[in-house]
Design a protein around this motif. Sequence first.
Motif, PDB file in Angstrom:
ATOM      1  N   LEU A 189      53.371 -19.125   0.434  1.00  0.00           N
ATOM      2  CA  LEU A 189      52.299 -18.282   0.859  1.00  0.00           C
ATOM      3  C   LEU A 189      52.850 -17.397   1.989  1.00  0.00           C
ATOM      4  CD1 LEU A 189      49.534 -17.487   1.772  1.00  0.00           C
ATOM      5  CD2 LEU A 189      49.451 -19.413   3.481  1.00  0.00           C
ATOM      6  N   VAL A 190      52.921 -16.222   2.043  1.00  0.00           N
ATOM      7  CA  VAL A 190      53.569 -15.410   2.930  1.00  0.00           C
ATOM      8  C   VAL A 190      52.357 -14.337   3.485  1.00  0.00           C
ATOM      9  CG1 VAL A 190      54.288 -13.706   1.315  1.00  0.00           C
ATOM     10  CG2 VAL A 190      55.532 -13.865   3.517  1.00  0.00           C
ATOM     11  N   GLN A 191      52.721 -14.060   4.633  1.00  0.00           N
ATOM     12  CA  GLN A 191      51.711 -12.863   5.345  1.00  0.00           C
ATOM     13  C   GLN A 191      51.994 -11.387   4.706  1.00  0.00           C
ATOM     14  OE1 GLN A 191      51.767 -13.341   9.623  1.00  0.00           O
ATOM     15  NE2 GLN A 191      50.220 -14.869   9.452  1.00  0.00           N
ATOM     16  N   PHE A 192      51.100 -10.698   4.829  1.00  0.00           N
ATOM     17  CA  PHE A 192      51.490  -9.333   4.365  1.00  0.00           C
ATOM     18  C   PHE A 192      52.779  -8.416   5.135  1.00  0.00           C
ATOM     19  CE2 PHE A 192      50.065  -4.932   3.214  1.00  0.00           C
ATOM     20  CZ  PHE A 192      50.716  -4.297   4.139  1.00  0.00           C
ATOM     21  N   GLY A 193      53.511  -8.000   4.433  1.00  0.00           N
ATOM     22  CA  GLY A 193      54.948  -7.455   4.898  1.00  0.00           C
ATOM     23  C   GLY A 193      56.130  -8.421   4.933  1.00  0.00           C
ATOM     24  N   GLY A 194      55.733  -9.541   4.763  1.00  0.00           N
ATOM     25  CA  GLY A 194      56.812 -10.672   4.687  1.00  0.00           C
ATOM     26  C   GLY A 194      57.692 -10.586   3.591  1.00  0.00           C
ATOM     27  N   SER A 195      58.579 -11.653   3.363  1.00  0.00           N
ATOM     28  CA  SER A 195      59.664 -11.821   2.300  1.00  0.00           C
ATOM     29  C   SER A 195      59.502 -12.920   1.677  1.00  0.00           C
ATOM     30  CB  SER A 195      60.820 -11.292   2.662  1.00  0.00           C
ATOM     31  OG  SER A 195      60.949  -9.827   3.297  1.00  0.00           O
ATOM     32  N   LEU A 196      59.803 -12.986   0.343  1.00  0.00           N
ATOM     33  CA  LEU A 196      59.890 -14.303  -0.542  1.00  0.00           C
ATOM     34  C   LEU A 196      61.223 -14.064  -1.609  1.00  0.00           C
ATOM     35  CD1 LEU A 196      56.550 -15.507  -1.676  1.00  0.00           C
ATOM     36  CD2 LEU A 196      58.081 -16.523   0.079  1.00  0.00           C
ATOM     37  N   ARG A 197      62.067 -15.220  -1.673  1.00  0.00           N
ATOM     38  CA  ARG A 197      63.072 -15.029  -2.699  1.00  0.00           C
ATOM     39  C   ARG A 197      62.578 -16.024  -3.701  1.00  0.00           C
ATOM     40  NH1 ARG A 197      69.476 -15.252  -2.853  1.00  0.00           N
ATOM     41  NH2 ARG A 197      69.458 -17.529  -2.663  1.00  0.00           N
ATOM     42  N   LEU A 198      62.815 -15.651  -5.000  1.00  0.00           N
ATOM     43  CA  LEU A 198      62.387 -16.638  -6.131  1.00  0.00           C
ATOM     44  C   LEU A 198      63.709 -16.567  -6.980  1.00  0.00           C
ATOM     45  CD1 LEU A 198      59.306 -15.004  -7.745  1.00  0.00           C
ATOM     46  CD2 LEU A 198      59.507 -16.584  -5.753  1.00  0.00           C
ATOM     47  N   SER A 199      63.900 -18.080  -7.318  1.00  0.00           N
ATOM     48  CA  SER A 199      65.040 -18.331  -8.177  1.00  0.00           C
ATOM     49  C   SER A 199      64.608 -18.794  -9.491  1.00  0.00           C
ATOM     50  CB  SER A 199      65.904 -19.332  -7.482  1.00  0.00           C
ATOM     51  OG  SER A 199      66.148 -19.058  -6.362  1.00  0.00           O
ATOM     52  N   CYS A 200      65.404 -18.441 -10.609  1.00  0.00           N
ATOM     53  CA  CYS A 200      65.341 -18.866 -11.724  1.00  0.00           C
ATOM     54  C   CYS A 200      66.674 -19.340 -12.451  1.00  0.00           C
ATOM     55  CB  CYS A 200      64.667 -18.039 -12.752  1.00  0.00           C
ATOM     56  SG  CYS A 200      64.445 -18.252 -14.430  1.00  0.00           S
ATOM     57  N   VAL A 201      66.375 -20.724 -12.710  1.00  0.00           N
ATOM     58  CA  VAL A 201      67.644 -21.249 -13.188  1.00  0.00           C
ATOM     59  C   VAL A 201      67.524 -21.669 -14.630  1.00  0.00           C
ATOM     60  CG1 VAL A 201      69.324 -23.433 -13.215  1.00  0.00           C
ATOM     61  CG2 VAL A 201      68.137 -22.569 -11.063  1.00  0.00           C
ATOM     62  N   VAL A 202      68.394 -21.170 -15.530  1.00  0.00           N
ATOM     63  CA  VAL A 202      68.221 -21.329 -16.996  1.00  0.00           C
ATOM     64  C   VAL A 202      69.308 -22.505 -17.434  1.00  0.00           C
ATOM     65  CG1 VAL A 202      68.489 -20.140 -19.126  1.00  0.00           C
ATOM     66  CG2 VAL A 202      67.908 -18.908 -17.150  1.00  0.00           C
ATOM     67  N   SER A 203      68.771 -23.258 -18.120  1.00  0.00           N
ATOM     68  CA  SER A 203      69.743 -24.308 -18.755  1.00  0.00           C
ATOM     69  C   SER A 203      69.380 -24.612 -20.250  1.00  0.00           C
ATOM     70  CB  SER A 203      69.440 -25.725 -18.091  1.00  0.00           C
ATOM     71  OG  SER A 203      68.312 -26.324 -18.288  1.00  0.00           O
ATOM     72  N   GLY A 204      70.137 -25.037 -21.103  1.00  0.00           N
ATOM     73  CA  GLY A 204      70.075 -25.275 -22.304  1.00  0.00           C
ATOM     74  C   GLY A 204      71.265 -25.169 -23.109  1.00  0.00           C
ATOM     75  N   PHE A 205      71.326 -25.949 -24.351  1.00  0.00           N
ATOM     76  CA  PHE A 205      72.529 -26.184 -25.026  1.00  0.00           C
ATOM     77  C   PHE A 205      72.873 -24.618 -25.733  1.00  0.00           C
ATOM     78  CE2 PHE A 205      75.612 -28.205 -27.389  1.00  0.00           C
ATOM     79  CZ  PHE A 205      75.373 -27.895 -28.739  1.00  0.00           C
ATOM     80  N   GLU A 206      74.027 -24.297 -25.688  1.00  0.00           N
ATOM     81  CA  GLU A 206      74.551 -23.176 -26.454  1.00  0.00           C
ATOM     82  C   GLU A 206      73.617 -21.895 -25.993  1.00  0.00           C
ATOM     83  OE1 GLU A 206      75.977 -25.065 -30.546  1.00  0.00           O
ATOM     84  OE2 GLU A 206      74.288 -23.746 -30.517  1.00  0.00           O
ATOM     85  N   PHE A 207      73.217 -21.651 -24.898  1.00  0.00           N
ATOM     86  CA  PHE A 207      72.400 -20.606 -24.399  1.00  0.00           C
ATOM     87  C   PHE A 207      73.363 -20.241 -22.907  1.00  0.00           C
ATOM     88  CE2 PHE A 207      69.340 -17.345 -24.424  1.00  0.00           C
ATOM     89  CZ  PHE A 207      69.173 -16.940 -22.876  1.00  0.00           C
ATOM     90  N   THR A 208      73.956 -19.197 -23.205  1.00  0.00           N
ATOM     91  CA  THR A 208      74.875 -18.666 -21.726  1.00  0.00           C
ATOM     92  C   THR A 208      74.033 -17.293 -21.407  1.00  0.00           C
ATOM     93  OG1 THR A 208      76.661 -19.766 -22.729  1.00  0.00           O
ATOM     94  CG2 THR A 208      76.693 -17.998 -20.999  1.00  0.00           C
ATOM     95  N   LEU A 209      73.445 -17.453 -20.091  1.00  0.00           N
ATOM     96  CA  LEU A 209      72.624 -16.262 -19.837  1.00  0.00           C
ATOM     97  C   LEU A 209      73.450 -15.171 -19.584  1.00  0.00           C
ATOM     98  CD1 LEU A 209      69.975 -15.336 -18.704  1.00  0.00           C
ATOM     99  CD2 LEU A 209      70.780 -15.985 -16.462  1.00  0.00           C
ATOM    100  N   ALA A 210      74.602 -15.352 -19.442  1.00  0.00           N
ATOM    101  CA  ALA A 210      75.728 -14.172 -19.218  1.00  0.00           C
ATOM    102  C   ALA A 210      75.711 -13.351 -20.099  1.00  0.00           C
ATOM    103  CB  ALA A 210      76.975 -14.538 -18.794  1.00  0.00           C
ATOM    104  N   HIS A 211      75.273 -13.664 -21.464  1.00  0.00           N
ATOM    105  CA  HIS A 211      75.418 -12.908 -22.591  1.00  0.00           C
ATOM    106  C   HIS A 211      73.980 -12.039 -22.789  1.00  0.00           C
ATOM    107  CE1 HIS A 211      78.181 -16.171 -24.693  1.00  0.00           C
ATOM    108  NE2 HIS A 211      78.744 -15.213 -23.613  1.00  0.00           N
ATOM    109  N   TYR A 212      73.127 -12.057 -21.984  1.00  0.00           N
ATOM    110  CA  TYR A 212      71.988 -11.586 -22.504  1.00  0.00           C
ATOM    111  C   TYR A 212      71.312 -10.844 -21.169  1.00  0.00           C
ATOM    112  CZ  TYR A 212      72.509 -14.945 -25.982  1.00  0.00           C
ATOM    113  OH  TYR A 212      73.208 -15.824 -27.142  1.00  0.00           O
ATOM    114  N   ALA A 213      70.133 -10.753 -21.107  1.00  0.00           N
ATOM    115  CA  ALA A 213      69.254 -10.153 -19.969  1.00  0.00           C
ATOM    116  C   ALA A 213      68.116 -11.073 -19.497  1.00  0.00           C
ATOM    117  CB  ALA A 213      68.586  -8.921 -20.527  1.00  0.00           C
TER     118      ALA A 213
END
Length: 128
Positions: free
Chosen positions: A11-35
Motif C-alpha cells: 500500500l502506498v499513497q498517491f505520488g509514492g513509489s514501489l519497487r517490485l522484484s521478480c525472481v525466476v528459477s527453474g531447471f534449464e531456464f536462463t532468463l538471460a537468453h530471453y525477455a
Amino acid sequence: QVQLVESGGGLVQFGGSLRLSCVVSGFEFTLAHYAMAWFRQAPGKEREGVACIRMSDNNTYYGDSVKGRFTISRADGKNTVYLQMNSLKPEDTAVYYCATDETFVCRLPIHYYGLDYWGKGTLDTVSA
C-alpha cells in the motif's frame, strides 16, 4: 519446472513509489537468453502489459499509461527483474504479475497471450 516469484507490493499513497522484484528459477531456464514482462490487472479490467525488457540488449518497452513513471530493469548475473514504479496514481492499483517463456518477444504492444510462465502476482494499492 520454471517458477516466478514476485515481491515488493503493498500500500502506498498517491505520488509514492514501489519497487517490485521478480525472481525466476527453474531447471534449464536462463532468463538471460530471453525477455521478461510485467503485466497488471485491476478489478473488472483486462490484463494490461506494463513493461518488458529484452535480456540480450536491455532494450525496454512500456505501456502508454506508465511511460515516464515506471522503469523495468534486470539484475546482472541473476534471474531477477525489477519494476520501479514512481509517481503512483490510484489507477495504478492492480495485481502485478511477471511473466516469461522461451518464445516471448519484447515489443509493442506488450501482449500476454500464450505466455507459459507466470508468477502468482503481487497486489499494489495506491490510495488517493
